[in-house]
Design a protein around this motif. Sequence first.
Motif, PDB file in Angstrom:
ATOM      1  N   ARG A 217      37.352  33.443  41.221  1.00 24.03           N
ATOM      2  CA  ARG A 217      37.058  34.985  40.731  1.00 24.03           C
ATOM      3  C   ARG A 217      38.090  35.028  39.463  1.00 24.03           C
ATOM      4  N   ILE A 218      37.713  36.170  38.598  1.00 25.10           N
ATOM      5  CA  ILE A 218      38.655  36.436  37.499  1.00 25.10           C
ATOM      6  C   ILE A 218      39.690  37.346  37.839  1.00 25.10           C
ATOM      7  N   SER A 219      40.826  36.720  37.561  1.00 25.47           N
ATOM      8  CA  SER A 219      42.014  37.471  38.089  1.00 25.47           C
ATOM      9  C   SER A 219      42.925  38.359  37.049  1.00 25.47           C
ATOM     10  N   LYS A 220      42.583  37.935  35.575  1.00 24.59           N
ATOM     11  CA  LYS A 220      43.303  38.324  34.621  1.00 24.59           C
ATOM     12  C   LYS A 220      42.638  38.195  33.459  1.00 24.59           C
ATOM     13  N   VAL A 221      42.497  39.226  32.349  1.00 27.47           N
ATOM     14  CA  VAL A 221      41.616  39.258  31.304  1.00 27.47           C
ATOM     15  C   VAL A 221      42.695  39.668  30.301  1.00 27.47           C
ATOM     16  N   ASP A 222      42.975  38.762  29.351  1.00 27.76           N
ATOM     17  CA  ASP A 222      43.681  39.144  28.047  1.00 27.76           C
ATOM     18  C   ASP A 222      42.693  38.946  26.893  1.00 27.76           C
ATOM     19  N   PRO A 223      41.936  39.967  26.505  1.00 31.82           N
ATOM     20  CA  PRO A 223      40.822  40.039  25.581  1.00 31.82           C
ATOM     21  C   PRO A 223      40.963  38.941  24.392  1.00 31.82           C
ATOM     22  N   GLY A 224      40.167  38.002  24.086  1.00 31.43           N
ATOM     23  CA  GLY A 224      40.334  37.130  22.960  1.00 31.43           C
ATOM     24  C   GLY A 224      41.459  36.042  23.039  1.00 31.43           C
ATOM     25  N   ARG A 225      42.332  36.257  24.122  1.00 34.52           N
ATOM     26  CA  ARG A 225      43.487  35.186  24.255  1.00 34.52           C
ATOM     27  C   ARG A 225      43.343  34.305  25.513  1.00 34.52           C
ATOM     28  N   SER A 226      43.129  34.974  26.625  1.00 36.51           N
ATOM     29  CA  SER A 226      43.183  34.134  27.815  1.00 36.51           C
ATOM     30  C   SER A 226      42.301  34.567  28.809  1.00 36.51           C
ATOM     31  N   LEU A 227      41.801  33.921  29.878  1.00 37.85           N
ATOM     32  CA  LEU A 227      41.167  34.110  30.833  1.00 37.85           C
ATOM     33  C   LEU A 227      41.588  33.410  31.955  1.00 37.85           C
ATOM     34  N   THR A 228      41.897  34.092  33.088  1.00 34.37           N
ATOM     35  CA  THR A 228      42.644  33.531  34.411  1.00 34.37           C
ATOM     36  C   THR A 228      41.495  33.531  35.388  1.00 34.37           C
ATOM     37  N   LEU A 229      41.408  32.398  36.057  1.00 35.86           N
ATOM     38  CA  LEU A 229      40.493  32.278  37.249  1.00 35.86           C
ATOM     39  C   LEU A 229      41.132  31.934  38.389  1.00 35.86           C
ATOM     40  N   GLU A 230      41.071  32.635  39.433  1.00 37.38           N
ATOM     41  CA  GLU A 230      41.645  32.249  40.600  1.00 37.38           C
ATOM     42  C   GLU A 230      40.876  31.790  41.895  1.00 37.38           C
ATOM     43  N   ARG A 231      41.369  30.723  42.609  1.00 42.83           N
ATOM     44  CA  ARG A 231      40.370  30.367  43.719  1.00 42.83           C
ATOM     45  C   ARG A 231      40.202  31.279  44.769  1.00 42.83           C
ATOM     46  N   VAL A 232      39.224  31.589  45.265  1.00 39.25           N
ATOM     47  CA  VAL A 232      38.780  32.237  46.300  1.00 39.25           C
ATOM     48  C   VAL A 232      38.983  31.673  47.838  1.00 39.25           C
ATOM     49  N   GLU A 233      40.042  32.034  48.419  1.00 44.38           N
ATOM     50  CA  GLU A 233      40.476  31.460  49.616  1.00 44.38           C
ATOM     51  C   GLU A 233      39.734  31.489  50.773  1.00 44.38           C
ATOM     52  N   ASP A 234      38.771  32.590  50.813  1.00 45.40           N
ATOM     53  CA  ASP A 234      37.861  32.529  51.911  1.00 45.40           C
ATOM     54  C   ASP A 234      36.453  32.476  51.426  1.00 45.40           C
ATOM     55  N   TYR A 235      36.535  31.771  50.429  1.00 43.61           N
ATOM     56  CA  TYR A 235      35.089  31.487  49.675  1.00 43.61           C
ATOM     57  C   TYR A 235      34.114  30.875  50.777  1.00 43.61           C
ATOM     58  N   TRP A 236      32.959  31.440  50.961  1.00 42.04           N
ATOM     59  CA  TRP A 236      31.904  31.283  51.957  1.00 42.04           C
ATOM     60  C   TRP A 236      31.641  29.755  52.026  1.00 42.04           C
ATOM     61  N   GLY A 237      31.358  29.194  50.736  1.00 43.12           N
ATOM     62  CA  GLY A 237      30.823  27.889  50.569  1.00 43.12           C
ATOM     63  C   GLY A 237      31.879  26.639  50.483  1.00 43.12           C
ATOM     64  N   ARG A 238      32.789  26.740  50.713  1.00 45.34           N
ATOM     65  CA  ARG A 238      33.915  25.834  50.535  1.00 45.34           C
ATOM     66  C   ARG A 238      33.758  24.521  51.322  1.00 45.34           C
ATOM     67  N   ASP A 239      33.016  24.739  52.523  1.00 40.01           N
ATOM     68  CA  ASP A 239      32.873  23.534  53.591  1.00 40.01           C
ATOM     69  C   ASP A 239      31.479  22.948  53.184  1.00 40.01           C
ATOM     70  N   LEU A 240      30.751  23.327  52.518  1.00 39.42           N
ATOM     71  CA  LEU A 240      29.156  22.811  52.240  1.00 39.42           C
ATOM     72  C   LEU A 240      29.525  21.348  51.575  1.00 39.42           C
ATOM     73  N   PRO A 241      28.509  20.644  52.188  1.00 42.67           N
ATOM     74  CA  PRO A 241      28.648  19.058  51.500  1.00 42.67           C
ATOM     75  C   PRO A 241      28.741  18.992  50.052  1.00 42.67           C
ATOM     76  N   VAL A 242      28.098  19.755  49.287  1.00 38.06           N
ATOM     77  CA  VAL A 242      27.938  19.636  47.819  1.00 38.06           C
ATOM     78  C   VAL A 242      29.284  20.261  47.213  1.00 38.06           C
ATOM     79  N   ASN A 243      30.033  20.968  48.212  1.00 40.45           N
ATOM     80  CA  ASN A 243      31.178  21.422  47.481  1.00 40.45           C
ATOM     81  C   ASN A 243      32.571  20.801  47.980  1.00 40.45           C
ATOM     82  N   ARG A 244      32.463  20.043  48.990  1.00 39.78           N
ATOM     83  CA  ARG A 244      33.629  19.108  49.604  1.00 39.78           C
ATOM     84  C   ARG A 244      34.419  18.470  48.226  1.00 39.78           C
TER      85      ARG A 244
END
Length: 606
Positions: A217-244
Amino acid sequence: MGAVVVVVGMVGMAGGAAASGTNGPSHGFALNHALKYPADFKHLDYANPDAPKGGLVIQEGAGTFDSLNPFIIKGNAAFQTAAIYDTLMKQVGDEDSAVYGLVAETIEVPADESWVEFKLRPEARFHDGQPITAEDVAWTFNTLREKGSPSYQYYYAAVEKVETPDDRTVRFILYPGENKEMPLILSELMVLPKHYYADRAFDQTTLDPPLGSGPYRISKVDPGRSLTLERVEDYWGRDLPVNRGFDNFQTIRYDFYRDRTISREAFKAGAIDIWRENSAKEWATAFDIPAVKSGDIVKKDFPNERVAPMQGFAFNLRKPLFQDIRVREALTYAWDFEWVNKTIMYGAYKRTDSYFDNHELGSTGLPSEAELEILDPYRGQIPDRVFTEEFVPPKTDGSGNNRDNLKKAAMLLKDAGWSIKNRVLTNNDTGEVFAFEILLRSPQLEPHSQALVRSLERLGIKATIRVVDDAQYRRLTETFDFDMMVTVFGQSVSPGNEQREYWGSASAAREGSRNLMGITDPAIDELVELLIAAPDRESLITRTRALDRVLLWNFFMIPMFHGEADRLAYWNRFGLPDIIPKRGVTSDTWWIDPEKDAALTRGKGN
C-alpha cells in the motif's frame, strides 16, 4: 525511452489455441502449450519461498509525477502504483503466454471461445477488509472502457458485455470472431474497489493514496519527489503459490530524479540500492569506482530470452515531409550505426533488423513458402522488395566516412523531387526547405541523434534536436505533435491485439494511441488481423514474420540497436534466487540478506 502512455495491466500475448481452460475450470491458462505448473504447485521455480521479509529498499523513480491514477491519460502518473493492485491472474516469467490464479482461483473458456469466466477466491480482500466481488470486477472493466485511457476501449473491443451470475463469478461475453488472446488479456485486469469510488471521481488526477488489494500500500507521498510503498502485513494473497517468495521488502521508496546522470551518481553514493543501466558507455566507464572493486557494489549482466524491442527514429507520416517512402529510405542511409556503436557505445550492441529481433518471430532471409502464401494476395499493395530482397539495414566500415551511403540517400532524394539550392535541400515543386525536429525525452540519446544530424547536414537537410521533460514528451506524443522521435516498440513472444494499437489504421488518429507513426495501410490492417487469428504457434510465427517484412520495407523507422542482457548494479545486501527467468531478471523476488547487509559498510543513512 519509448512508451507514450502506460496503460496498466495491458500486455501483448496472443496467437494460438489455448492448451488449457477449454475443458472446464482450470487453475491457469496458456496458449500453444500445456501449463508448466500443476494445480497443486507450491511456488514458482524462480522464487525462493523461504526468503526472509523486511528492510527498506530505495529505487530510482525516473522523471516526476503529479498523479496516482495510472488509468487515465490526464496527469503524469507514477507507474509504481501498480504494486498496490491485484490482477485476476498472474503472468509468470518462466513460461511463455501463461497465467495462474490470483484473485481468481479458476478460469474457464469454452471450446468455441465465446466467453471467459473467472471464479474469484472467497478470501480475496481489499486493504480495508472488504471482499473482492464479481461486481468489483465488472465495475472495473466497464469503468476503464468508459472513463479510462482511450486505449482500454480499443484493447477490450472484443468484449460484448460482462455478466455476474453470483458474487464470485464473472463472465465476459465475447463478440463472434477470433478471440484466442482475450483470456490472457482479461486475466491481467487489475481489480478496483467499486465502493471506494462511490464518492470519488475516477477520471480525475489525484495524489490521495488509492485503495488497493495487492502486497503493498502507498504509505507516503511527496509529490514529484518520492513515493513510499509499505508491505501489507495481513495481505490476503501472501501464501498463494504464485506469490510465495515475492514482495519480500518491507518498505520500497522510489526517489524521483529528472536527470539520469544525477540519479546514477546517487546510486554510487549509496542513495539508491538497485540500478538498471541502459547506456553502454556508462556501463563501461561510470562504474570504475572503489565500491565495485571492493565488492560492495555488484555489477552484473543478466542474459534474457525476451524478444528484442524495436528502438529507432520514428517518422511521423502525418507530416507531408515523410509521406514519400523514398524520403524515409534515404534518411535510413544517413545514420551510421557501426560508427555510433564503436565510438559511443563501446561495441556493446547489435543492429536491430526486425520488429521481433533476437527471436524466432523475426523475419530473416527471403520469405518462406508459407509466408508467400500470406503475402502474395498483397502484391502491388506492399513494397515489391518484400518478395525479392532480405531486409538488411545500411552498413558502413565504422570509420565515420559514410560517403557511399550518403550518395545512395542523395539519389533517392533526387528521385523524390528534392535538390540542392543554395546548399540547402529544397523541394523542386514547392520550394520547401527540408528541415525537421527530432524529439527526445532524455539527453541520453543526444549523441546518437547528433550523429544522424551531422550526416543529414551533408545532404543539405537541417535537422534539430529537442529534449523535453516527461510531461512535455507525453503531451507532444499523445497529440502526435512531432516530426521524428526516438521510441521503442516492445514485443512479447506471442504478439496479438496490441499490434492493432501499434500499426492499425483505426488507432492512427486516436490521441494517446501507440500508432505513433500514423500508419494507415489496409494491407497492414489485414496482416495484423491474420496474426491475431493465428490458430497455432506455427502459423503465428509465419504471420508475424510476414507482417515484420512489410513493416520493415515501408521504412517507418530508422532501426537503432538492442542488447541481449539486462545490466544491473546493486549494493551487495541482497539475496537472489538461483534461477533467473527467461523474461529477465526482476527484483520482486530478491530479499535483504541479513549477513550481507550487516557486513556492508557504506555511507548510506537508511
